[in-house]
Write a protein that holds these residues in place. Structure first.
Motif, mmCIF file in Angstrom:
data_model
loop_
_atom_site.group_PDB
_atom_site.id
_atom_site.type_symbol
_atom_site.label_atom_id
_atom_site.label_comp_id
_atom_site.label_asym_id
_atom_site.label_seq_id
_atom_site.Cartn_x
_atom_site.Cartn_y
_atom_site.Cartn_z
ATOM 1 N N GLY A 121 -1.350 17.592 3.997
ATOM 2 C CA GLY A 121 -0.060 16.955 4.107
ATOM 3 C C GLY A 121 -0.224 15.824 4.933
ATOM 4 N N PHE A 122 -1.121 15.698 5.681
ATOM 5 C CA PHE A 122 -1.402 14.321 6.375
ATOM 6 C C PHE A 122 -1.735 13.107 5.283
ATOM 7 C CE2 PHE A 122 -2.322 16.330 10.678
ATOM 8 C CZ PHE A 122 -1.639 15.454 11.338
ATOM 9 N N ILE A 123 -2.767 13.715 4.527
ATOM 10 C CA ILE A 123 -3.169 12.676 3.283
ATOM 11 C C ILE A 123 -1.897 12.199 2.421
ATOM 12 C CG2 ILE A 123 -4.593 12.273 1.211
ATOM 13 C CD1 ILE A 123 -6.509 14.102 2.876
ATOM 14 N N LYS A 124 -1.026 13.173 2.007
ATOM 15 C CA LYS A 124 0.275 13.040 1.277
ATOM 16 C C LYS A 124 1.123 12.073 2.008
ATOM 17 C CE LYS A 124 3.575 15.431 -1.414
ATOM 18 N NZ LYS A 124 4.107 16.664 -2.009
ATOM 19 N N LEU A 125 1.143 12.130 3.266
ATOM 20 C CA LEU A 125 1.994 11.157 3.731
ATOM 21 C C LEU A 125 1.443 9.880 3.897
ATOM 22 C CD1 LEU A 125 2.874 13.343 7.137
ATOM 23 C CD2 LEU A 125 4.623 12.820 5.234
ATOM 24 N N SER A 126 0.357 9.623 4.137
ATOM 25 C CA SER A 126 -0.496 8.339 4.086
ATOM 26 C C SER A 126 -0.399 7.782 2.932
ATOM 27 C CB SER A 126 -1.864 8.554 4.803
ATOM 28 O OG SER A 126 -2.753 9.065 3.542
ATOM 29 N N ASN A 127 -0.416 8.311 1.873
ATOM 30 C CA ASN A 127 -0.137 7.808 0.430
ATOM 31 C C ASN A 127 1.228 7.236 0.227
ATOM 32 O OD1 ASN A 127 -2.789 8.250 -0.350
ATOM 33 N ND2 ASN A 127 -2.367 10.470 -1.176
ATOM 34 N N ILE A 128 2.121 7.771 1.094
ATOM 35 C CA ILE A 128 3.614 7.300 0.733
ATOM 36 C C ILE A 128 3.404 5.423 1.220
ATOM 37 C CG2 ILE A 128 5.946 7.028 1.719
ATOM 38 C CD1 ILE A 128 5.464 10.167 2.002
ATOM 39 N N ASN A 129 2.794 5.260 1.985
ATOM 40 C CA ASN A 129 2.684 3.758 2.503
ATOM 41 C C ASN A 129 1.330 3.493 3.185
ATOM 42 O OD1 ASN A 129 3.271 1.110 3.330
ATOM 43 N ND2 ASN A 129 4.873 1.589 4.463
ATOM 44 N N LYS A 130 0.478 2.981 1.964
ATOM 45 C CA LYS A 130 -0.869 3.223 2.388
ATOM 46 C C LYS A 130 -1.264 1.778 3.325
ATOM 47 C CE LYS A 130 -2.530 5.472 -1.694
ATOM 48 N NZ LYS A 130 -3.335 5.321 -2.877
ATOM 49 N N LYS A 131 -0.614 0.665 3.364
ATOM 50 C CA LYS A 131 -0.629 -0.719 4.014
ATOM 51 C C LYS A 131 -0.472 -0.325 5.564
ATOM 52 C CE LYS A 131 1.020 -3.815 0.740
ATOM 53 N NZ LYS A 131 1.912 -4.869 0.180
ATOM 54 N N LYS A 132 0.282 1.109 5.717
ATOM 55 C CA LYS A 132 0.252 1.083 7.287
ATOM 56 C C LYS A 132 -0.582 2.420 7.759
ATOM 57 C CE LYS A 132 5.187 -0.584 7.941
ATOM 58 N NZ LYS A 132 6.386 -0.185 8.699
ATOM 59 N N TYR A 133 -1.476 2.919 6.969
ATOM 60 C CA TYR A 133 -2.431 3.622 7.410
ATOM 61 C C TYR A 133 -3.836 3.492 7.338
ATOM 62 C CZ TYR A 133 1.331 7.353 7.560
ATOM 63 O OH TYR A 133 2.337 8.189 7.776
#
Length: 204
Positions: free
Chosen positions: A167-179
């Motif tokens: 779930g965390f990884i899925k959230l990070s993939n939404i806006n990769k520039k901020k992760y």
């Protein structure tokens, strides 16, 4: 991005996020740069009381109660966050992504409910950057075994942690520039160097 950003450290149990937020704190202290550090659940006196209730091994809340307790703890911190927003660097150990990863992806709570409640609490406050720490099964259990005591959230089975981490990884993939994904299975000093180099970029 504000030079006084909100920087969040996320990840499941045993992923090293608390170690890295501590390393960043020491780095900023050394440079005499002011910041505020908050952990969730926890932070101020009332939020810490709620933390003890949530994590107590004798607690047996249903998933909706868990969600509301986490958000109650966040509500107790909100004035600190609002008063410091864009005025001081904010380091937060777990924040809104954790609520979605654990309560939605892990426990199945409606994601729209979580987003609505977070929006109600945070209004226009937004996270600037997130370090997402990931860990494999072997290292997760190895690190948990080294802890002096385990709380309620340290005792879920691996299938739960796997759902949360995905779930965390899925959230990070939404806006990769901020992760920034941090593979905590790698050398800890190597990861520290990477994190501090990004911190420098975020605050200068």
């Amino acid at each position: 991005m504000s030079k006084k950003p909100i920087i969040v450290f996320e990840g499941i149990e045993g992923s090293g996020k608390s170690h890295h937020i501590s390393a960043v704190s020491k780095y900023l202290d050394k440079k005499r740069i002011s910041y505020i550090k908050i952990r969730e659940p926890g932070g101020n006196l009332n939020s810490e009381k709620i933390r003890r209730l949530i994590l107590n091994n004798k607690s047996d809340f249903n998933k909706n109660t868990d969600l509301l307790l986490y958000l109650a703890a966040r509500s107790e911190n909100i004035n600190t966050i609002k008063n410091s927003y864009k005025k001081k660097i904010l380091l937060i150990d777990r924040f809104t992504d954790s609520t979605i990863a654990y309560q939605h992806f892990g426990m199945g709570v409606d994601i729209n409910l979580i987003k609505t409640l977070n929006k109600f609490l945070l209004k226009n406050i937004k996270v600037d950057f997130t370090f997402l720490n990931v860990v494999n099964k072997r290292n997760l259990y190895s690190r948990l075994k080294k802890r002096k005591s385990l709380n309620r959230y340290d005792k879920f089975d691996m299938s739960f942690y796997r759902k949360v981490q995905k779930g965390f990884i899925k959230l990070s993939n939404i806006n990769k520039k901020k992760y920034q994904l941090i593979d905590s299975n790698l050398d800890i000093k190597e990861n520290e160097h990477l994190i501090l180099s990004i911190i420098d970029r975020l605050i200068k």
